[in-house]
Design an enzyme around this catalytic site. Structure first.
Site, PDB file in Angstrom:
ATOM      1  N   HIS A 173      11.856  12.842  -3.382  1.00 51.93           N
ATOM      2  CA  HIS A 173      11.468  11.622  -2.681  1.00 51.93           C
ATOM      3  C   HIS A 173      12.614  10.629  -2.486  1.00 51.93           C
ATOM      4  CE1 HIS A 173       7.493  13.221  -3.163  1.00 51.93           C
ATOM      5  NE2 HIS A 173       6.917  12.174  -2.616  1.00 51.93           N
ATOM      6  N   ARG A 209     -10.220  -9.845  -5.064  1.00 51.16           N
ATOM      7  CA  ARG A 209      -9.496  -9.473  -6.290  1.00 51.16           C
ATOM      8  C   ARG A 209      -9.871  -8.078  -6.805  1.00 51.16           C
ATOM      9  NH1 ARG A 209     -10.337 -15.018  -7.659  1.00 51.16           N
ATOM     10  NH2 ARG A 209      -8.435 -16.154  -7.133  1.00 51.16           N
ATOM     11  N   ASN A 242       8.045  12.396  -8.004  1.00 49.46           N
ATOM     12  CA  ASN A 242       8.931  11.967  -6.921  1.00 49.46           C
ATOM     13  C   ASN A 242      10.064  12.947  -6.669  1.00 49.46           C
ATOM     14  OD1 ASN A 242       7.662   9.609  -6.101  1.00 49.46           O
ATOM     15  ND2 ASN A 242       8.494   8.496  -7.842  1.00 49.46           N
ATOM     16  N   HIS A 259       6.306  12.429   6.408  1.00 51.68           N
ATOM     17  CA  HIS A 259       6.618  12.242   4.985  1.00 51.68           C
ATOM     18  C   HIS A 259       6.764  13.584   4.256  1.00 51.68           C
ATOM     19  CE1 HIS A 259       6.627  10.551   0.966  1.00 51.68           C
ATOM     20  NE2 HIS A 259       5.669  11.404   0.643  1.00 51.68           N
ATOM     21  N   LYS A 266      -1.314  16.932 -10.826  1.00 49.85           N
ATOM     22  CA  LYS A 266      -1.162  15.490 -10.596  1.00 49.85           C
ATOM     23  C   LYS A 266      -1.964  14.717 -11.646  1.00 49.85           C
ATOM     24  CE  LYS A 266      -0.617  11.674  -7.761  1.00 49.85           C
ATOM     25  NZ  LYS A 266      -0.234  11.137  -6.503  1.00 49.85           N
ATOM     26  N   GLU A 298       3.729   4.877 -14.088  1.00 49.91           N
ATOM     27  CA  GLU A 298       5.098   5.368 -13.881  1.00 49.91           C
ATOM     28  C   GLU A 298       6.134   4.671 -14.754  1.00 49.91           C
ATOM     29  OE1 GLU A 298       5.921   6.538  -9.821  1.00 49.91           O
ATOM     30  OE2 GLU A 298       8.056   6.349 -10.187  1.00 49.91           O
ATOM     31  N   GLU A 318       4.341  18.863  -0.333  1.00 48.92           N
ATOM     32  CA  GLU A 318       3.882  18.271  -1.602  1.00 48.92           C
ATOM     33  C   GLU A 318       3.282  19.348  -2.518  1.00 48.92           C
ATOM     34  OE1 GLU A 318       4.530  15.194  -2.435  1.00 48.92           O
ATOM     35  OE2 GLU A 318       4.348  13.831  -0.714  1.00 48.92           O
ATOM     36  N   LYS A 341      -1.974   5.161  -6.611  1.00 47.95           N
ATOM     37  CA  LYS A 341      -0.885   4.416  -5.965  1.00 47.95           C
ATOM     38  C   LYS A 341      -1.356   4.034  -4.573  1.00 47.95           C
ATOM     39  CE  LYS A 341       3.440   5.977  -8.018  1.00 47.95           C
ATOM     40  NZ  LYS A 341       4.692   6.705  -7.772  1.00 47.95           N
ATOM     41  N   HIS A 360      12.724   9.299   1.161  1.00 45.80           N
ATOM     42  CA  HIS A 360      12.499   7.903   1.570  1.00 45.80           C
ATOM     43  C   HIS A 360      13.681   7.375   2.395  1.00 45.80           C
ATOM     44  CE1 HIS A 360       9.276   7.174  -1.783  1.00 45.80           C
ATOM     45  NE2 HIS A 360       8.835   7.885  -0.771  1.00 45.80           N
ATOM     46  N   ARG A 407       5.651  10.155 -14.750  1.00 48.28           N
ATOM     47  CA  ARG A 407       5.107  10.147 -13.382  1.00 48.28           C
ATOM     48  C   ARG A 407       6.223  10.206 -12.342  1.00 48.28           C
ATOM     49  NH1 ARG A 407      -0.159   7.064 -10.825  1.00 48.28           N
ATOM     50  NH2 ARG A 407       0.161   7.895  -8.737  1.00 48.28           N
TER      51      ARG A 407
HETATM   52  P1  NAD Z   1      -1.326  10.706   7.961  1.00 48.00           P
HETATM   53  O1  NAD Z   1      -2.339   9.962   7.204  1.00 48.00           O
HETATM   54  O2  NAD Z   1      -0.527   9.972   8.986  1.00 48.00           O
HETATM   55  O3  NAD Z   1      -2.027  11.962   8.641  1.00 48.00           O
HETATM   56  C1  NAD Z   1      -1.240  12.820   9.450  1.00 48.00           C
HETATM   57  C2  NAD Z   1      -1.857  13.001  10.843  1.00 48.00           C
HETATM   58  O4  NAD Z   1      -2.958  13.872  10.750  1.00 48.00           O
HETATM   59  C3  NAD Z   1      -2.403  11.727  11.475  1.00 48.00           C
HETATM   60  O5  NAD Z   1      -2.082  11.741  12.840  1.00 48.00           O
HETATM   61  C4  NAD Z   1      -3.906  11.839  11.303  1.00 48.00           C
HETATM   62  O6  NAD Z   1      -4.628  11.180  12.315  1.00 48.00           O
HETATM   63  C5  NAD Z   1      -4.100  13.315  11.403  1.00 48.00           C
HETATM   64  N1  NAD Z   1      -5.251  13.857  10.679  1.00 48.00           N
HETATM   65  C6  NAD Z   1      -5.660  13.523   9.446  1.00 48.00           C
HETATM   66  N2  NAD Z   1      -6.649  14.325   9.051  1.00 48.00           N
HETATM   67  C7  NAD Z   1      -6.892  15.170  10.072  1.00 48.00           C
HETATM   68  C8  NAD Z   1      -7.794  16.242  10.273  1.00 48.00           C
HETATM   69  N3  NAD Z   1      -8.623  16.646   9.294  1.00 48.00           N
HETATM   70  N4  NAD Z   1      -7.783  16.868  11.454  1.00 48.00           N
HETATM   71  C9  NAD Z   1      -6.908  16.509  12.439  1.00 48.00           C
HETATM   72  N5  NAD Z   1      -6.015  15.516  12.301  1.00 48.00           N
HETATM   73  C10 NAD Z   1      -6.007  14.852  11.126  1.00 48.00           C
HETATM   74  O7  NAD Z   1      -0.247  11.387   7.010  1.00 48.00           O
HETATM   75  P2  NAD Z   1      -0.333  12.170   5.636  1.00 48.00           P
HETATM   76  O8  NAD Z   1       0.705  13.222   5.751  1.00 48.00           O
HETATM   77  O9  NAD Z   1      -1.705  12.543   5.268  1.00 48.00           O
HETATM   78  O10 NAD Z   1       0.136  11.073   4.573  1.00 48.00           O
HETATM   79  C11 NAD Z   1       1.430  10.533   4.579  1.00 48.00           C
HETATM   80  C12 NAD Z   1       1.422   9.228   3.820  1.00 48.00           C
HETATM   81  O11 NAD Z   1       0.983   9.452   2.481  1.00 48.00           O
HETATM   82  C13 NAD Z   1       2.774   8.581   3.742  1.00 48.00           C
HETATM   83  O12 NAD Z   1       2.673   7.227   4.079  1.00 48.00           O
HETATM   84  C14 NAD Z   1       3.144   8.719   2.266  1.00 48.00           C
HETATM   85  O13 NAD Z   1       3.967   7.683   1.823  1.00 48.00           O
HETATM   86  C15 NAD Z   1       1.804   8.681   1.615  1.00 48.00           C
HETATM   87  N6  NAD Z   1       1.759   9.276   0.280  1.00 48.00           N
HETATM   88  C16 NAD Z   1       1.203   8.552  -0.722  1.00 48.00           C
HETATM   89  C17 NAD Z   1       1.115   9.089  -1.997  1.00 48.00           C
HETATM   90  C18 NAD Z   1       0.428   8.325  -3.087  1.00 48.00           C
HETATM   91  O14 NAD Z   1       0.479   8.742  -4.243  1.00 48.00           O
HETATM   92  N7  NAD Z   1      -0.242   7.234  -2.777  1.00 48.00           N
HETATM   93  C19 NAD Z   1       1.599  10.370  -2.256  1.00 48.00           C
HETATM   94  C20 NAD Z   1       2.162  11.100  -1.201  1.00 48.00           C
HETATM   95  C21 NAD Z   1       2.252  10.530   0.079  1.00 48.00           C
HETATM   96  N1  GLY Z   2       3.196  10.726  -5.168  1.00 47.95           N
HETATM   97  C1  GLY Z   2       3.833  10.152  -6.294  1.00 47.95           C
HETATM   98  C2  GLY Z   2       2.901   9.560  -7.283  1.00 47.95           C
HETATM   99  O1  GLY Z   2       1.714   9.507  -7.099  1.00 47.95           O
HETATM  100  O2  GLY Z   2       3.346   9.097  -8.303  1.00 47.95           O
END
Ligand code: NAD
Ligand code: GLY
Length: 368
Positions: free
Chosen positions: A247, A120, A244, A265, A226, A236, A184, A142, A251, A240
């Site tokens: 987005h 939990r 997006n 992404h 942020k 949100e 971003e 998030k 999406h 917030r």
């Molecule tokens: P990811 O985590 O898939 O990383 C991208 C690639 O880079 C992967 O292949 C990973 O292995 C590689 N990698 C990571 N760090 C590295 C490093 N230092 N050196 C070499 N390779 C490395 O993708 P991302 O772009 O970091 O994140 C995308 C995700 O984030 C999506 O799922 C998206 O929905 C999510 N997201 C979430 C929020 C939130 O607020 N929670 C906001 C924006 C995006």
């Molecule tokens: N990346 C969108 C949020 O954190 O609200």
């Protein structure tokens, strides 16, 4: 070189530390959070191979157990999520222990959600390793995974206890992932800080090429923006949603391309921002110059900008609009878009004429 941004959320407040070489002192930063000197780290196979030994060394006297999941967006679903939660239980992670998410946004989102539901709720630390994760996903709480029905549809708000963004980790990031993360970064200028967008137009090429001081400034300004928005609206209910920008389009495009290597992404965010400004201009909300300037900058950076930059087939405008209807901003069946009165002046709009949206998509698809 180190900056600290406070995320001021009362009992859930935490710091985002940004700087070079933070991994080497991770143990000293994390130790005050621990009841016993032991952490469970979840990473992906790529990050694990490159950087887990350095994290292990940086943790000093703290014991570490670790799990590496496959890299990539397809990990962010039920099968790898169950695997992560069951592994944490096998490792006998207790309510007062700390879990570390060591990777990009995929690992941060999945591990944060695992921490939210494990017993939990256990605390977790984000050590983001991509530009995208350092400027966006590691901050704000998030967490979640994708569903067959759409992106990020299963999840929870669960704030980390600490974020350590070591900009040296970006040195090993492939250019494609760095530019995806840049989508971003530019989003922050576009949604609320025209001066930051001006600064990026001048400095982002050197920042992307590896200038540490510029990277520190770009990541810090992004995190400040942020944090300001998250503090105003953690769950949100209002502002917030501005985060997006781009987005709703993104999406739908990610769903249409199967959450895979055809479209990352952050690439979808960049294309989505360009489309949001195009739609804003056609609705008479902003000048013609604004979308041209957005597109010119993204193009100059080498980012994806147009639907033509996505390889393979895409569905038609109606189907894309259908995919947008799964967006989390939909209220009472009404789609809501983040649009803009100009660079740095975004707002949420529920009154987008369907024919204009259709025209924007249809024209964008025609360039393919
Ligand atoms: P990811 O985590 O898939 O990383 C991208 C690639 O880079 C992967 O292949 C990973 O292995 C590689 N990698 C990571 N760090 C590295 C490093 N230092 N050196 C070499 N390779 C490395 O993708 P991302 O772009 O970091 O994140 C995308 C995700 O984030 C999506 O799922 C998206 O929905 C999510 N997201 C979430 C929020 C939130 O607020 N929670 C906001 C924006 C995006
Ligand atoms: N990346 C969108 C949020 O954190 O609200």
């Amino acid at each position: 070189m180190r900056e600290t941004v406070a995320v001021d959320l009362g009992a859930r407040s935490y710091e985002v530390q940004i700087g070079a070489g933070l991994l080497a002192t991770a143990g000293a930063e994390i130790a005050p959070l621990l009841r016993r000197p032991r952490v469970a780290v979840i990473t992906d196979e790529t990050v694990g191979a490159l950087h887990l030994a350095a994290l292990r060394a940086g943790l000093g006297n703290i014991d570490m157990v670790s799990l590496a999941l496959p890299a990539g967006e397809s990990t962010k679903g039920w099968p790898q999520f169950s695997r992560a939660v069951e592994w944490l239980l096998e490792q006998q992670v207790e309510r007062k222990d700390v879990v570390i998410a060591f990777g990009g946004g995929v690992i941060g989102d999945l591990v944060g959600f695992a921490a939210a539901v494990l017993r939990r709720g256990v605390r977790f630390v984000q050590i983001p390793t991509t530009l995208l994760a350092q400027v966006d996903s590691s901050v704000g709480g998030k967490t979640g995974i994708n569903a067959p029905q759409g992106k990020n549809l299963i999840g929870a708000f669960h704030q980390p206890s600490l974020v350590l963004a070591d900009i040296d980790l970006l040195d090993t990031l492939p250019t494609r992932d760095l530019l995806a993360g840049y989508g971003e970064v530019v989003k922050y200028g576009l949604l609320g800080d025209a001066a930051f967008f001006d600064w990026l137009e001048t400095n982002a090429p050197a920042m992307a090429a590896g200038d540490t001081a510029l990277r520190l400034r770009a990541v810090t300004r992004s995190v400040q923006m942020k944090a300001e928005i998250v503090v105003r609206d953690e769950t949100e209910e209002g502002d917030r949603a501005l985060l997006n920008l781009g987005h709703t389009f993104c999406h739908a495009l990610e769903k249409a391309t199967g959450y895979g290597p055809r479209l990352l992404h952050g690439e979808g965010v960049a294309i989505g921002c360009a489309l949001a400004f195009e739609l804003s201009q056609r609705m008479g909300l902003c000048s013609q110059e604004a979308p041209s300037r957005v597109r010119a900058h993204l193009r100059a950076m080498g980012c994806k900008v147009d639907l033509a930059d996505i390889p393979g087939d895409l569905p038609g405008p109606e189907a894309l609009i259908g995919l947008m209807a799964q967006d989390k901003k939909v209220q009472d069946g009404q789609m809501r878009f983040v649009l803009a009165h100009g660079i740095g002046k975004a707002f949420v709009c529920a009154d987008v004429p369907g024919d204009l949206l259709h025209d924007v998509l249809s024209d964008a698809l025609a360039t393919r």
